[in-house]
Scaffold this motif. Structure first.
Motif, mmCIF file in Angstrom:
data_model
loop_
_atom_site.group_PDB
_atom_site.id
_atom_site.type_symbol
_atom_site.label_atom_id
_atom_site.label_comp_id
_atom_site.label_asym_id
_atom_site.label_seq_id
_atom_site.Cartn_x
_atom_site.Cartn_y
_atom_site.Cartn_z
ATOM 1 N N THR A 74 0.842 -1.188 0.000
ATOM 2 C CA THR A 74 0.000 0.000 0.000
ATOM 3 C C THR A 74 0.880 1.242 0.000
ATOM 4 O O THR A 74 1.736 1.403 0.884
ATOM 5 C CB THR A 74 -0.922 0.016 1.229
ATOM 6 N N VAL A 75 0.681 2.084 -0.972
ATOM 7 C CA VAL A 75 1.472 3.302 -1.126
ATOM 8 C C VAL A 75 0.566 4.501 -0.905
ATOM 9 O O VAL A 75 -0.482 4.635 -1.560
ATOM 10 C CB VAL A 75 2.120 3.381 -2.517
ATOM 11 N N ALA A 76 0.937 5.362 0.006
ATOM 12 C CA ALA A 76 0.202 6.601 0.232
ATOM 13 C C ALA A 76 0.950 7.751 -0.425
ATOM 14 O O ALA A 76 2.184 7.806 -0.379
ATOM 15 C CB ALA A 76 0.051 6.860 1.730
ATOM 16 N N ILE A 77 0.203 8.647 -1.038
ATOM 17 C CA ILE A 77 0.799 9.788 -1.740
ATOM 18 C C ILE A 77 0.262 11.063 -1.105
ATOM 19 O O ILE A 77 -0.960 11.284 -1.058
ATOM 20 C CB ILE A 77 0.445 9.764 -3.248
ATOM 21 N N VAL A 78 1.165 11.887 -0.589
ATOM 22 C CA VAL A 78 0.766 13.139 0.051
ATOM 23 C C VAL A 78 1.559 14.271 -0.572
ATOM 24 O O VAL A 78 2.604 14.066 -1.191
ATOM 25 C CB VAL A 78 0.999 13.088 1.573
ATOM 26 N N GLY A 79 1.058 15.464 -0.381
ATOM 27 C CA GLY A 79 1.732 16.639 -0.921
ATOM 28 C C GLY A 79 0.756 17.782 -1.052
ATOM 29 O O GLY A 79 -0.466 17.600 -0.929
ATOM 30 N N PRO A 80 1.265 18.965 -1.281
ATOM 31 C CA PRO A 80 0.384 20.128 -1.400
ATOM 32 C C PRO A 80 -0.482 20.038 -2.660
ATOM 33 O O PRO A 80 -0.210 19.262 -3.571
ATOM 34 C CB PRO A 80 1.361 21.308 -1.478
ATOM 35 N N THR A 81 -1.503 20.861 -2.684
ATOM 36 C CA THR A 81 -2.377 20.924 -3.855
ATOM 37 C C THR A 81 -1.581 21.321 -5.088
ATOM 38 O O THR A 81 -0.785 22.253 -5.055
ATOM 39 C CB THR A 81 -3.504 21.954 -3.615
ATOM 40 N N GLY A 82 -1.799 20.585 -6.189
ATOM 41 C CA GLY A 82 -1.097 20.868 -7.428
ATOM 42 C C GLY A 82 0.265 20.224 -7.530
ATOM 43 O O GLY A 82 1.000 20.475 -8.492
ATOM 44 N N ALA A 83 0.605 19.370 -6.550
ATOM 45 C CA ALA A 83 1.927 18.755 -6.569
ATOM 46 C C ALA A 83 2.028 17.650 -7.608
ATOM 47 O O ALA A 83 3.129 17.284 -8.023
ATOM 48 C CB ALA A 83 2.266 18.194 -5.184
ATOM 49 N N GLY A 84 0.882 17.078 -8.026
ATOM 50 C CA GLY A 84 0.898 16.026 -9.033
ATOM 51 C C GLY A 84 0.383 14.689 -8.527
ATOM 52 O O GLY A 84 0.572 13.662 -9.185
ATOM 53 N N LYS A 85 -0.276 14.686 -7.356
ATOM 54 C CA LYS A 85 -0.748 13.419 -6.775
ATOM 55 C C LYS A 85 -1.783 12.747 -7.676
ATOM 56 O O LYS A 85 -1.631 11.582 -8.069
ATOM 57 C CB LYS A 85 -1.356 13.678 -5.382
ATOM 58 N N THR A 86 -2.830 13.465 -8.011
ATOM 59 C CA THR A 86 -3.873 12.890 -8.857
ATOM 60 C C THR A 86 -3.365 12.656 -10.264
ATOM 61 O O THR A 86 -3.821 11.745 -10.953
ATOM 62 C CB THR A 86 -5.102 13.823 -8.875
ATOM 63 N N THR A 143 -5.645 8.008 7.760
ATOM 64 C CA THR A 143 -5.902 7.216 6.577
ATOM 65 C C THR A 143 -4.645 6.537 6.069
ATOM 66 O O THR A 143 -4.712 5.447 5.498
ATOM 67 C CB THR A 143 -6.491 8.115 5.464
ATOM 68 N N ILE A 144 -3.502 7.144 6.273
ATOM 69 C CA ILE A 144 -2.276 6.646 5.644
ATOM 70 C C ILE A 144 -1.246 6.131 6.659
ATOM 71 O O ILE A 144 -0.151 5.728 6.282
ATOM 72 C CB ILE A 144 -1.629 7.758 4.798
ATOM 73 N N ARG A 145 -1.596 6.137 7.931
ATOM 74 C CA ARG A 145 -0.636 5.791 8.983
ATOM 75 C C ARG A 145 -0.060 4.386 8.789
ATOM 76 O O ARG A 145 1.124 4.145 9.035
ATOM 77 C CB ARG A 145 -1.305 5.896 10.352
ATOM 78 N N ASP A 146 -0.909 3.428 8.346
ATOM 79 C CA ASP A 146 -0.452 2.051 8.237
ATOM 80 C C ASP A 146 0.011 1.686 6.824
ATOM 81 O O ASP A 146 0.139 0.510 6.499
ATOM 82 C CB ASP A 146 -1.558 1.084 8.678
ATOM 83 N N ALA A 147 0.256 2.673 5.948
ATOM 84 C CA ALA A 147 0.710 2.395 4.580
ATOM 85 C C ALA A 147 2.115 1.802 4.608
ATOM 86 O O ALA A 147 2.936 2.135 5.469
ATOM 87 C CB ALA A 147 0.698 3.679 3.749
ATOM 88 N N ASP A 148 2.393 0.923 3.660
ATOM 89 C CA ASP A 148 3.725 0.321 3.570
ATOM 90 C C ASP A 148 4.756 1.343 3.125
ATOM 91 O O ASP A 148 5.943 1.241 3.481
ATOM 92 C CB ASP A 148 3.705 -0.848 2.572
ATOM 93 N N LEU A 149 4.316 2.298 2.327
ATOM 94 C CA LEU A 149 5.231 3.328 1.824
ATOM 95 C C LEU A 149 4.466 4.630 1.656
ATOM 96 O O LEU A 149 3.358 4.641 1.120
ATOM 97 C CB LEU A 149 5.835 2.902 0.477
ATOM 98 N N ILE A 150 5.049 5.714 2.155
ATOM 99 C CA ILE A 150 4.442 7.037 1.992
ATOM 100 C C ILE A 150 5.357 7.868 1.111
ATOM 101 O O ILE A 150 6.566 7.980 1.372
ATOM 102 C CB ILE A 150 4.230 7.733 3.352
ATOM 103 N N LEU A 151 4.796 8.426 0.062
ATOM 104 C CA LEU A 151 5.553 9.278 -0.849
ATOM 105 C C LEU A 151 5.138 10.735 -0.622
ATOM 106 O O LEU A 151 3.942 11.050 -0.612
ATOM 107 C CB LEU A 151 5.282 8.896 -2.305
ATOM 108 N N VAL A 152 6.117 11.597 -0.452
ATOM 109 C CA VAL A 152 5.838 13.026 -0.351
ATOM 110 C C VAL A 152 6.245 13.660 -1.682
ATOM 111 O O VAL A 152 7.417 13.591 -2.075
ATOM 112 C CB VAL A 152 6.623 13.668 0.816
ATOM 113 N N ILE A 153 5.268 14.238 -2.357
ATOM 114 C CA ILE A 153 5.505 14.810 -3.682
ATOM 115 C C ILE A 153 5.359 16.323 -3.618
ATOM 116 O O ILE A 153 4.385 16.850 -3.062
ATOM 117 C CB ILE A 153 4.523 14.226 -4.714
ATOM 118 N N GLN A 154 6.350 16.997 -4.166
ATOM 119 C CA GLN A 154 6.297 18.450 -4.301
ATOM 120 C C GLN A 154 6.774 18.819 -5.691
ATOM 121 O O GLN A 154 7.834 18.347 -6.129
ATOM 122 C CB GLN A 154 7.178 19.132 -3.241
#
Length: 631
Positions: free
Chosen positions: A422-434, A591-602
């Motif tokens: 499970t990969v979680a993707i976080v970052g500010p709005t417009g960072a490219g997550k979606t 929602t993402i605390r138990d993810a196997d990997l968290i990606l921070v995108i900027q």
């Protein structure tokens, strides 16, 4: 009219090119078209022969009346010579041009036979014209059905980029209003246009056989009429194009205002929305009034010119009868032909505004059909051969992407996601997550680099096959008009009732459905009226449960549910994610605390990656964002 002219928003309709494209669509019906042409020619030819036959009946009566007044026993030539000797030259010229027998009256039997022949021919012509009208209607309806089908097929072949750049109301106007207006205009005008053109040609031939001089007088009015029509329609064409462009803008505004009526009222923009509607409505009124007014001048102008020609024919024709150049019955037939000649021209003029309106709509439809489509699908390569082990490995390899040239959204992104993680993707709005999700689903294609699933480049895989392996739950829920069970079953149409109910229980839909009078048979509308936002979200999650995807994408999937429901959903999500590769886009740490990997995108780049505890320990970008995420 006062005020500025409406902005057309579209170039003036290219009438000839659009008409040719519409005509080409009749190609598959060429056999029926040939039948229509044959029936029309025969029917019109027989119908046009009627005035000549009736003219012959008039000659029989007139010859009998004149012949009965002449002394019996003399020849026609003697009667002519006697009239000249008496100084009645005009009468003598008329007698010389008549088929008269001195002393013989009207042959009523011949008159009756002639009238019965005319009646029979008119009945046969009417039957042929009726038959060709039925066949022509079949041709037109089949052609328009094909056009609607092509528009629907085009919708599914257009890239997501096209829909992102279009106002929904404008698009709906093209595929509904414009198609319907094209269908109405074509069906109401083509049959008249076809028969009118043939009638003009056949009638012209009959007029030339009677008197070339009178036919020439009649034809003199045609170029004058064409010049008048051209002068009027050059302006009305632009206005018709503007009218349908304004219709699209008005529909877009109405659709947006209706969809966002709550926001409009909440922020007090009712007056602004009303003013915007009035502006669009006024622009549509000005364009529509101008188009209809100008095109309405065509019929009176052509009618005036035709009537002047009719007077000239009557005067010259009377002189020809008096001088014996033609018979009275021939002039009677010619005058009838003049009416038959001018009537189709008048019909063409009166229907011209509808033709222009239909052509303007057809051009908008063809512009839609000419839009660039999605790039070609792959060759049908399977995502993973049978027996190759766990499936769901995803790799982004040096991916670059931009929505607009020169404005990169994703830059040199590389990422490997192992099967079942499970990969979680976080970052500010417009960072490219979606955007990452859109690229994975092939809603957009990468500018450079590769995305691989199970070591297969997704560009080599058929889009439908790719998307059938991916389940997606979005923040913006979507329901269609139907029962709750049907909305859940949309995830896998071949699923049985037990499977639908099982998916509903797994997503905790049963918690609120059991309180509804009709249970799973409760009908909901496309906007989900009658159920809450959280309940709509639960239905879409149950839809993903039912689909049994290989990959799972959750884009803010729990943003619309309460805290207690979120806990239940998270428990269900953990079960849903078991042995599936999952991508979670979220703002809540829970929602993402138990993810196997968290990606921070900027700015389209991965600036940090790791587990929740690892990233908090580093006290980097993720740690700085954690306060906002917790909120």
């Amino acid at each position: 009219m006062t005020g500025p002219m409406p902005d057309s928003g579209a170039r003036a309709v290219d009438f000839s090119t659009t008409a040719i494209r519409l005509a080409r669509r009749l190609g598959p019906q060429r056999r029926l078209v040939a039948g229509v042409v044959g029936l029309s020619l025969c029917g019109i030819a027989i119908g046009v022969a009627g005035p000549r036959i009736l003219g012959h009946a008039t000659d029989l009566v007139f010859n009998g009346v004149i012949g009965r007044g002449l002394p019996a026993g003399m020849t026609k030539q003697q009667a002519v010579d006697a009239a000249r000797a008496q100084g009645r030259g005009t009468y003598a010229d008329m007698l010389s041009g008549m088929d008269v027998v001195p002393g013989v009256g009207v042959d009523f039997a011949a008159v009756a036979r002639t009238l019965l022949l005319a009646m029979g021919l008119y009945l046969i012509a009417a039957l042929m014209v009726w038959t060709q009208a039925r066949l022509l209607n079949v041709i037109l309806q089949r052609t328009l059905r094909s056009l609607r089908r092509d528009v629907e097929d085009k919708m599914h072949r257009l890239p997501l980029r096209y829909f992102d750049n279009q106002r929904r109301g404008e698009l709906l106007s093209r595929v509904t209003n414009d198609v319907d207006n094209t269908a109405t205009s074509v069906s109401m005008t083509v049959s008249q246009l076809f028969s009118s053109v043939l009638t003009v040609l056949v009638v012209l031939g009959m007029m030339l056989s009677i008197s070339p001089l009178l036919a020439g007088i009649t034809l003199l009015g045609v170029p004058v009429s064409l010049l008048a029509v051209r002068a009027i329609t050059r302006r009305s064409q632009r206005l018709f194009a503007a009218q349908w462009a304004a219709t699209g803008r008005l529909n877009a505004h109405i659709e947006e205002t209706y969809s966002g009526v709550t926001l409009v009222r909440t922020f007090g923009h009712r007056d602004w929305a009303q003013q915007r509607f009035d502006d669009c409505n006024d622009a549509m009124y000005r364009a529509g009034f101008g188009a209809q007014f100008l095109s309405g001048l065509v019929s009176p102008a052509t009618g005036l010119i035709a009537n002047l020609g009719y007077v000239a024919v009557a005067v010259v024709g009377g002189l020809q009868v008096a001088t014996g150049q033609v018979t009275l019955g021939s002039i009677q037939a010619f005058i009838a032909y003049v009416r038959q000649f001018n009537q189709p021209l008048g019909n063409l003029a009166s229907m011209y505004n509808m033709l222009q309106s239909g052509a303007a709509s057809a051009e908008r439809v063809f512009e839609f059909l000419d839009e660039p489509e999605e790039s070609a699908d792959g060759s049908g390569v399977a995502l993973s051969p049978n027996g190759s082990g766990p499936r769901g490995r995803v790799e982004f390899r040096d991916v670059n992407f931009s929505y607009r040239p020169g404005v990169p959204v994703i830059e040199d992104l590389s990422l490997v996601v192992e099967p079942g993680s499970t990969v979680a993707i976080v970052g500010p709005t417009g960072a490219g997550k979606t955007t990452l999700v859109n690229l994975l689903m092939r809603f957009y294609d990468v500018d450079s680099g590769q995305i691989l699933i199970d070591d297969v480049d997704i560009t080599a895989v058929d889009r439908s096959a790719l998307r059938s392996t991916i389940g997606m739950v979005l923040q913006d829920t979507w329901l269609f008009t139907g029962t709750i069970a049907e909305n859940i079953g949309y995830g896998r149409p071949d699923a049985g009732e037990d499977e639908v109910l099982s998916a509903a229980r797994a997503a905790h839909v049963d918690r609120f459905v059991d309180t509804l009078p009709n249970g799973y048979a409760t009908r909901v509308s496309d906007d989900g009226a009658g159920i809450s936002a959280g309940e709509k979200q639960l239905i879409t999650i149950a839809r993903a449960f039912l689909a049994r995807p290989q990959l799972l994408i959750l884009d803010e999937a729990t943003s619309s549910v309460d805290t207690r429901t979120e806990l239940l959903i998270q428990r269900a999500m953990r079960e849903l994610r078991r042995e599936r590769t999952s991508f979670i886009i979220a703002h809540r740490l829970s929602t993402i605390r138990d993810a196997d990997l968290i990606l921070v995108i900027q700015a389209g780049r991965i600036v940090e990656q790791g587990t929740h505890s690892e990233l908090l320990t580093r006290r980097g970008a993720y740690w700085e964002m954690s306060g906002a995420i917790e909120q």
